[in-house]
Design a protein around this motif. Structure first.
Motif, mmCIF file in Angstrom:
data_model
loop_
_atom_site.group_PDB
_atom_site.id
_atom_site.type_symbol
_atom_site.label_atom_id
_atom_site.label_comp_id
_atom_site.label_asym_id
_atom_site.label_seq_id
_atom_site.Cartn_x
_atom_site.Cartn_y
_atom_site.Cartn_z
ATOM 1 N N ARG A 1 0.848 -1.191 0.000
ATOM 2 C CA ARG A 1 0.000 0.000 0.000
ATOM 3 C C ARG A 1 0.884 1.241 0.000
ATOM 4 O O ARG A 1 1.487 1.594 1.005
ATOM 5 N N ILE A 2 0.951 1.914 -1.152
ATOM 6 C CA ILE A 2 1.844 3.060 -1.327
ATOM 7 C C ILE A 2 1.673 4.100 -0.221
ATOM 8 O O ILE A 2 2.637 4.618 0.331
ATOM 9 N N GLU A 3 0.412 4.388 0.129
ATOM 10 C CA GLU A 3 0.170 5.475 1.077
ATOM 11 C C GLU A 3 0.614 5.116 2.490
ATOM 12 O O GLU A 3 0.691 5.979 3.354
ATOM 13 N N LEU A 4 0.931 3.823 2.717
ATOM 14 C CA LEU A 4 1.347 3.412 4.063
ATOM 15 C C LEU A 4 2.853 3.186 4.182
ATOM 16 O O LEU A 4 3.357 2.927 5.266
ATOM 17 N N LEU A 5 3.550 3.291 3.074
ATOM 18 C CA LEU A 5 4.976 2.948 3.099
ATOM 19 C C LEU A 5 5.810 4.029 3.786
ATOM 20 O O LEU A 5 5.535 5.215 3.674
ATOM 21 N N THR A 6 6.845 3.586 4.518
ATOM 22 C CA THR A 6 7.822 4.540 5.044
ATOM 23 C C THR A 6 8.799 4.883 3.913
ATOM 24 O O THR A 6 8.823 4.218 2.875
ATOM 25 N N HIS A 7 9.612 5.900 4.155
ATOM 26 C CA HIS A 7 10.660 6.263 3.188
ATOM 27 C C HIS A 7 11.485 5.046 2.784
ATOM 28 O O HIS A 7 11.757 4.789 1.625
ATOM 29 N N LYS A 8 11.881 4.323 3.809
ATOM 30 C CA LYS A 8 12.745 3.165 3.603
ATOM 31 C C LYS A 8 12.059 2.127 2.726
ATOM 32 O O LYS A 8 12.643 1.605 1.780
ATOM 33 N N GLU A 9 10.792 1.848 3.078
ATOM 34 C CA GLU A 9 10.075 0.819 2.327
ATOM 35 C C GLU A 9 9.838 1.255 0.885
ATOM 36 O O GLU A 9 9.937 0.440 -0.040
ATOM 37 N N SER A 10 9.560 2.544 0.699
ATOM 38 C CA SER A 10 9.295 2.957 -0.675
ATOM 39 C C SER A 10 10.586 2.966 -1.496
ATOM 40 O O SER A 10 10.573 2.622 -2.678
ATOM 41 N N SER A 11 11.710 3.322 -0.884
ATOM 42 C CA SER A 11 12.932 3.250 -1.690
ATOM 43 C C SER A 11 13.276 1.804 -2.020
ATOM 44 O O SER A 11 13.794 1.501 -3.091
ATOM 45 N N ARG A 12 12.955 0.923 -1.103
ATOM 46 C CA ARG A 12 13.203 -0.482 -1.370
ATOM 47 C C ARG A 12 12.308 -0.985 -2.516
ATOM 48 O O ARG A 12 12.767 -1.705 -3.416
ATOM 49 N N LEU A 13 11.059 -0.570 -2.491
ATOM 50 C CA LEU A 13 10.139 -0.944 -3.567
ATOM 51 C C LEU A 13 10.669 -0.451 -4.912
ATOM 52 O O LEU A 13 10.720 -1.196 -5.895
ATOM 53 N N ARG A 14 11.094 0.810 -4.959
ATOM 54 C CA ARG A 14 11.609 1.353 -6.216
ATOM 55 C C ARG A 14 12.875 0.634 -6.640
ATOM 56 O O ARG A 14 13.059 0.268 -7.789
ATOM 57 N N ASN A 15 13.742 0.425 -5.652
ATOM 58 C CA ASN A 15 15.027 -0.188 -5.966
ATOM 59 C C ASN A 15 14.866 -1.590 -6.540
ATOM 60 O O ASN A 15 15.526 -1.958 -7.504
ATOM 61 N N GLU A 16 13.948 -2.360 -5.956
ATOM 62 C CA GLU A 16 13.868 -3.762 -6.362
ATOM 63 C C GLU A 16 12.871 -4.033 -7.483
ATOM 64 O O GLU A 16 13.042 -4.980 -8.243
ATOM 65 N N HIS A 17 11.834 -3.187 -7.570
ATOM 66 C CA HIS A 17 10.751 -3.594 -8.465
ATOM 67 C C HIS A 17 10.335 -2.596 -9.529
ATOM 68 O O HIS A 17 9.534 -2.925 -10.384
ATOM 69 N N ILE A 18 10.826 -1.346 -9.444
ATOM 70 C CA ILE A 18 10.339 -0.342 -10.393
ATOM 71 C C ILE A 18 11.507 0.338 -11.091
ATOM 72 O O ILE A 18 12.486 0.730 -10.456
ATOM 73 N N GLY A 19 11.394 0.456 -12.402
ATOM 74 C CA GLY A 19 12.398 1.220 -13.151
ATOM 75 C C GLY A 19 11.770 2.512 -13.646
ATOM 76 O O GLY A 19 10.588 2.550 -13.979
ATOM 77 N N PHE A 20 12.572 3.580 -13.666
ATOM 78 C CA PHE A 20 12.062 4.870 -14.150
ATOM 79 C C PHE A 20 12.776 5.305 -15.417
ATOM 80 O O PHE A 20 13.997 5.157 -15.543
ATOM 81 N N ILE A 21 11.997 5.873 -16.344
ATOM 82 C CA ILE A 21 12.586 6.492 -17.524
ATOM 83 C C ILE A 21 12.010 7.904 -17.611
ATOM 84 O O ILE A 21 10.802 8.091 -17.432
ATOM 85 N N PHE A 22 12.911 8.882 -17.820
ATOM 86 C CA PHE A 22 12.457 10.272 -17.775
ATOM 87 C C PHE A 22 12.552 10.931 -19.145
ATOM 88 O O PHE A 22 13.346 10.533 -19.991
ATOM 89 N N GLN A 23 11.785 11.985 -19.268
ATOM 90 C CA GLN A 23 11.837 12.767 -20.494
ATOM 91 C C GLN A 23 13.245 13.284 -20.765
ATOM 92 O O GLN A 23 13.729 13.296 -21.882
ATOM 93 N N THR A 24 13.909 13.730 -19.698
ATOM 94 C CA THR A 24 15.227 14.344 -19.875
ATOM 95 C C THR A 24 16.382 13.371 -19.602
ATOM 96 O O THR A 24 17.473 13.789 -19.255
ATOM 97 N N PHE A 25 16.129 12.084 -19.748
ATOM 98 C CA PHE A 25 17.149 11.025 -19.610
ATOM 99 C C PHE A 25 17.685 10.919 -18.187
ATOM 100 O O PHE A 25 17.685 9.860 -17.589
ATOM 101 N N ASN A 26 18.218 12.093 -17.666
ATOM 102 C CA ASN A 26 18.732 12.103 -16.298
ATOM 103 C C ASN A 26 19.792 11.055 -16.019
ATOM 104 O O ASN A 26 19.774 10.389 -14.992
ATOM 105 N N LEU A 27 20.735 10.942 -16.931
ATOM 106 C CA LEU A 27 21.897 10.113 -16.619
ATOM 107 C C LEU A 27 22.803 10.934 -15.715
ATOM 108 O O LEU A 27 22.766 12.161 -15.735
ATOM 109 N N LEU A 28 23.588 10.249 -14.889
ATOM 110 C CA LEU A 28 24.516 10.972 -14.026
ATOM 111 C C LEU A 28 25.751 11.306 -14.869
ATOM 112 O O LEU A 28 26.454 10.406 -15.329
ATOM 113 N N PRO A 29 26.019 12.577 -15.084
ATOM 114 C CA PRO A 29 26.994 12.978 -16.100
ATOM 115 C C PRO A 29 28.439 12.583 -15.800
ATOM 116 O O PRO A 29 29.218 12.431 -16.724
ATOM 117 N N VAL A 30 28.783 12.443 -14.534
ATOM 118 C CA VAL A 30 30.196 12.142 -14.256
ATOM 119 C C VAL A 30 30.499 10.652 -14.400
ATOM 120 O O VAL A 30 31.660 10.246 -14.359
#
Ligand SMILES: Nc1ncnc2c1ncn2[C@@H]1O[C@H](COP(=O)(O)OP(=O)(O)OP(=O)(O)O)[C@@H](O)[C@H]1O
Ligand SMILES: [Mg+2]
Lengths: 236, 424
Positions: free
Chosen positions: A75-104
C-alpha cells in the motif's frame, strides 16, 4: 485485460489535491484502476490532466491525498521512506523525459548504479549490465560518458538502467519528448521487445502519437479523472 | 558503493577541487591573519616591557604616581640592597636597575665649541657586567650599526639616525648635559663607542644608552635608580604570575608610610597598558571573529550551492531506490572529506606563510615614521598552538554545517518535488 490474479497495480478512489492559494487543484480525482502484469499501457490526456501525478504515485515518489494505491501488494500510502525506496530499488524502473543520466559516470556505471544499491556482487553486476546494454544495442559504448552520446543513445542507456535489475514495472514519463521520430520508434521497439521477452509491465505518460501507436491499452485522463480506458492491442 | 561515490567526487571538480580550493583559501587567510595579529600584539607587549615597564617594575610610591614623567628626583635609593632582596625573593625573574632620563647632547668641535646639539632621551643600563639581563633586554649587540657596544666607563651608544644628524662617528667625544636628581645641572663627557638602530621609529630619532654607573654619578644618584625592572626568563609576560608577585611584594611594604617605600607594578597595570591591552584584545578578537564568521559564511554557502546544484542527481538517485538517509549521509561524508582536505591544506599554507613572516617580518616602518608608539617597525607573525586550530575547525565545521543544512531540503521536499526541480 488479464485476470485478477495477475493484477499488480490496483488504485482505489485515488485523489491528489494541491493547495493553490485559497483554492485547491485536484490533480487526481476518483481514479480507480487495475493494471495487470505484462501490460504495455499509456496514460494520455491534455497537459495538466494528471498523468505525471498518477505515475509518481504508482512509483511511490508521491503519496495520494486520499484513496489507496497497491503496487505489488504494497500500500503506497502506508509505506515509510525506507520501504518505498526499497520498492523502487527492487521492483520499479524509471525512464524520464530528460534522460537524467549521471553525467560524471560512464554508461556502464550509470547502468550499474541500481545494482550497487542492491548490493549485487561485482561479477554478477558485470553480466547484468552488459546484457542490459546489449538489449538496447549499446554494449560497445559502455565506457562513454553521457555527454558523448546522442539523445536517442542517452535514452537507451536510461532504458538499460531502468531494466537492468529486471523490475516488474517500468514507468516512463514522456520518454520520447526529446527525441526525433526515428529514435522514438527505435526506443519504443526496444521496449516492446523487452515487454515481450521479460514480461515487464510498462506504463507511459505521453501525448506522443508514435508512443500511443505501440500501446495495448490507453487510459485517457481529463482534469484528473479517467475519461476513457481502451484496449488497443497494437503491440501484440 | 563507496568506490562509486568516490569516483563521483574525483571526476566532478565542482564537488572536489573547487570546494577544496575555497576552504583552503579561507582557512589559509584566517590562520595567517591570526598569527599576524598575534605576532603584532606580542611584539607590542615585548617592546613595552623592554623599553618601558618591564614585566614588573619596582619604583618608589611617589615615582609610580607619575612614572610617565620619569621623575628621577623621586628615584629609589639603596638600589643594591633592594635588588639583591628581589633576586632572592623572585629568582624566576631577571632583575635589573635602570634610569631613564632626558638631556641635551652636545657635540664639540676641536676648540670645544658647540658644533651640533640635540635633545635626547637616555637609558642608563647596567652594561659593563657581562651577565646583565640588559644585553638581551635592550638587544644591544644586535642593534649596533657602527662601532661597538660599550666596554668601559665613559662609553655611550647613540641612535644611528641621531649620529647622522649630529655628524658624530664612533670614537668621538660628546657632552651630555642633564639635571641631577636634586635639580642642579650636570655636564659629563662620553666617548661614542657605537651607534645603534632599534627598528622602532620613536626611539631611533634620539635615543642614547649610557652605563648605569656613569649616569648615577652624573645625576648624583649614587646607588640609586629610577626603577628596577623584572623580566620573566622566557621573555613572555605571564600576567597572573606578575600580578601575584606584585600583590605579595606590595603587601610586604604596605606598612611603610614613606613616599619612598618601594612598590611593584606589572606591565598590565602601568601607563594605561591595561586599557590598551584590553582594547587590542577586543579588536583583534573582533577582527579574527569577523574573519572566521565571513569564512564560515562563504563555506556554508559553498556547501549550500553545492547541494542545491545536485538536486537533480539526488532526485535520480532517490528514484532509482537509494534511501534519502543514505544520500544525505553520503553528502555529509563528502563535505567532511572536502572540508578536511581544504582545512588541512589551508592550515598548512597559512602556517607556512605565517612562518615566513615570523622569520622575516613585514616592515611597516613608513607607517610608523612619526609614531611615538614603542612598536617595532618590523612586524613578525607568531605561531601558537591556537594557530593550528583557528582555521581548521571553522573550515571543517562550516563546510559540514552548510551541507547539513542544505541537505535537510532533501528531507523536507517530497520526492516528487525534487523531481520537478530536476526536470526544469
Ligand atoms: N507540486 C505541485 N503543486 C501544485 N500543483 C501541482 C503540483 N504538481 C502538479 N500540480 C498540478 O496538478 C495538475 C496535474 O499535473 P501533472 O503534472 O500530473 O499533469 P500532466 O498530465 O503530467 O501534464 P503534462 O502533460 O503537461 O506533463 C496540474 O494542474 C498541475 O498544475
Ligand atoms: Mg507530466
Amino acid at each position: 485485460m488479464e485476470t485478477s490474479d495477475s493484477i499488480i497495480i490496483q488504485t482505489e478512489k485515488l485523489e491528489k489535491i494541491y493547495p493553490l492559494g485559497p483554492a485547491e487543484i485536484k490533480a487526481l480525482d476518483n481514479v480507480t484502476l487495475s493494471i495487470a502484469k505484462g501490460e504495455f499501457l499509456g496514460l494520455v490526456g491534455p497537459s495538466g490532466s494528471g498523468k505525471t501525478t498518477l505515475l509518481n504515485i504508482i512509483g511511490s515518489l508521491d503519496a495520494p491525498s486520499s484513496g489507496s494505491a497497491a503496487v505489488l501488494g504494497r500500500r503506497i500510502e502506508l509505506l515509510t521512506h525506507k520501504e518505498s525506496s526499497r520498492l523502487r530499488n527492487e521492483h520499479i524502473g524509471f525512464i524520464f523525459q530528460t534522460f537524467n543520466l549521471l553525467p560524471v559516470y560512464t554508461v556502464y556505471e550509470n547502468v550499474e548504479f541500481p545494482l550497487l544499491l542492491q548490493g549485487i556482487p561485482s561479477a554478477q553486476r558485470r553480466t547484468m549490465v552488459m546484457q542490459a546494454l546489449e538489449w538496447v544495442g549499446l554494449a560497445e559504448r559502455a565506457s562513454s560518458k553521457p555527454a558523448q552520446l546522442s539523445g536517442g543513445q542517452s535514452q537507451r542507456v536510461a532504458i538499460a538502467r531502468a531494466i537492468v535489475k529486471r523490475p516488474e514495472i517500468v514507468l516512463a514519463d514522456e520518454p520520447t519528448a526529446n527525441l526525433d521520430a526515428a529514435n522514438s520508434h527505435n526506443i519504443m521497439k526496444t521496449m516492446v521487445d523487452l515487454n515481450k521477452e521479460l514480461k515487464t509491465t510498462f506504463i507511459f505518460a505521453t501525448h506522443d502519437e508514435k508512443v500511443i501507436s505501440y500501446l495495448n491499452r490507453k487510459i485517457t485522463l481529463f482534469d484528473g479523472r479517467i475519461e476513457k480506458d481502451e484496449i488497443t492491442g497494437t503491440a501484440r | 558503493m563507496i568506490a562509486f561515490l568516490w569516483k563521483g567526487i574525483m571526476r566532478d571538480r565542482s564537488r572536489s577541487l573547487f570546494p577544496i580550493l575555497i576552504v583552503t583559501t579561507g582557512v589559509m587567510l584566517t590562520v595567517f591573519i591570526h598569527a599576524y595579529i598575534h605576532g603584532a600584539i606580542t611584539m607590542l607587549i615585548q617592546t613595552t616591557a623592554h623599553f618601558n615597564t618591564g614585566h614588573v617594575r619596582v619604583m618608589t610610591k611617589a615615582y609610580a604616581k607619575e612614572a610617565d614623567q620619569i621623575p628621577n628626583d623621586l628615584a629609589l635609593l639603596g638600589t643594591d640592597t633592594l635588588l639583591s632582596s628581589l633576586r632572592k625573593q623572585f629568582p624566576e625573574l631577571a632583575w635589573t636597575p635602570r634610569i631613564r632620563f632626558g638631556g641635551l647632547l652636545d657635540v664639540p668641535d676641536d676648540r670645544g665649541e658647540t658644533r651640533a646639539q640635540s635633545p635626547v632621551f637616555g637609558f642608563a643600563a647596567d652594561m659593563l657586567n657581562g651577565n646583565s639581563p640588559e644585553w638581551n633586554v635592550l638587544n644591544i649587540k644586535n642593534s649596533v650599526v657602527r662601532g661597538a657596544a660599550p666596554s668601559k666607563r665613559g662609553d655611550i651608544l647613540i641612535a644611528d639616525d641621531l649620529a647622522a644628524k649630529l655628524h658624530v662617528a664612533p670614537g668621538e667625544t660628546v657632552t651630555l648635559i642633564v639635571s641631577t636628581m636634586n635639580g642642579s645641572m650636570s655636564v659629563k663627557n662620553f666617548t661614542v663607542s657605537g651607534t645603534v638602530r632599534f627598528g622602532i621609529s620613536a626611539m631611533d630619532r634620539g635615543t642614547i644608552i649610557a652605563d648605569l654607573a656613569d649616569i648615577q654619578s652624573a645625576m648624583d644618584m649614587e646607588n640609586g635608580s629610577g626603577e628596577i625592572l623584572g623580566f620573566f626568563r622566557d621573555d613572555v609576560y605571564h600576567a597572573e604570575q606578575a600580578n601575584d608577585m606584585s600583590i605579595m611584594f606590595n603587601a610586604q611594604h604596605e606598612h611603610s608610610a614613606s613616599e619612598f617605600a618601594p612598590v611593584m607594578g606589572t606591565l598590565r597595570t602601568q601607563s594605561g597598558m591595561a586599557d590598551y591591552l584590553d582594547l587590542i584584545d577586543a579588536y583583534s578578537g573582533i577582527i579574527i571573529g569577523i574573519f572566521v564568521v565571513a569564512m564560515s559564511i562563504v563555506l556554508w554557502n559553498t556547501g549550500l550551492t553545492g547541494s542545491l546544484r545536485r538536486y537533480g542527481e539526488i532526485g535520480v538517485r532517490i528514484a532509482i531506490g537509494e534511501e534519502k538517509g543514505h544520500v544525505y549521509r553520503s553528502m555529509l561524508v563528502e563535505s567532511v572529506f572536502t572540508g578536511f582536505i581544504g582545512s588541512a591544506f589551508g592550515t598548512l599554507l597559512g602556517l607556512a606563510i605565517a612562518y615566513y613572516v615570523q622569520e622575516h617580518g613585514i616592515n611597516i616602518g613608513d607607517m610608523m615614521k612619526n609614531s611615538s608608539i614603542l612598536m617595532s617597525n618590523v612586524i613578525r607573525a607568531r605561531i601558537t598552538p591556537f594557530t593550528f586550530v583557528i582555521g581548521f575547525l571553522p573550515g571543517l565545521l562550516a563546510t559540514l554545517l552548510g551541507t547539513a543544512v542544505s541537505g535537510i531540503g532533501i528531507f523536507k521536499r517530497e520526492t516528487a518535488q525534487l523531481f520537478k526541480e530536476l526536470e526544469t
